[in-house]
Design an enzyme around this catalytic site. Structure first.
Site, PDB file in Angstrom:
ATOM      1  N   MET A   1       0.834  -1.178   0.000  1.00  0.00           N
ATOM      2  CA  MET A   1       0.000   0.000   0.000  1.00  0.00           C
ATOM      3  C   MET A   1       0.878   1.241   0.000  1.00  0.00           C
ATOM      4  SD  MET A   1      -2.621   1.391   2.905  1.00  0.00           S
ATOM      5  CE  MET A   1      -1.357   2.046   3.986  1.00  0.00           C
ATOM      6  N   PRO A   2       1.188   1.788  -1.163  1.00  0.00           N
ATOM      7  CA  PRO A   2       1.962   3.029  -1.201  1.00  0.00           C
ATOM      8  C   PRO A   2       1.153   4.194  -0.625  1.00  0.00           C
ATOM      9  CG  PRO A   2       2.020   1.930  -3.321  1.00  0.00           C
ATOM     10  CD  PRO A   2       0.996   1.228  -2.488  1.00  0.00           C
ATOM     11  N   TYR A   3       1.859   5.050   0.080  1.00  0.00           N
ATOM     12  CA  TYR A   3       1.283   6.260   0.658  1.00  0.00           C
ATOM     13  C   TYR A   3       2.192   7.419   0.268  1.00  0.00           C
ATOM     14  CZ  TYR A   3       0.291   9.777   4.243  1.00  0.00           C
ATOM     15  OH  TYR A   3      -0.002  10.935   4.895  1.00  0.00           O
TER      16      TYR A   3
END
Length: 74
Positions: A1-3
């Site tokens: 999950m890139p943020y």
């Protein structure tokens, strides 16, 4: 999950421009890292000019002195 968090000064960035930033960053993360765009989170945080500074000055003061970070149209 890139943020991804993008902080920028509050200077009239339109809703459409924000959408373009979110879509563009999401696409970049997907293209470069192969991450699922449906799991990529992009947060835009706008900072008041008085609360951002560089070169020892508040951005609000620099703007008053006509010192800007705007891209030139040359």
């Amino acid at each position: 999950m890139p943020y991804v968090k993008i902080e920028l000064t509050r200077e009239g960035v339109t809703r459409e421009q924000k959408q373009q930033l979110i879509a563009g960053v999401t696409n970049l993360i997907s293209d470069i890292l192969g991450k699922d765009p449906n799991l990529t989170h992009v947060v835009l945080q706008e900072i008041e000019l008085d609360n951002w500074g560089f070169a020892g000055e508040q951005v609000s003061v620099l703007r008053e002195k006509s010192i800007t970070a705007q891209k030139s149209n040359s």
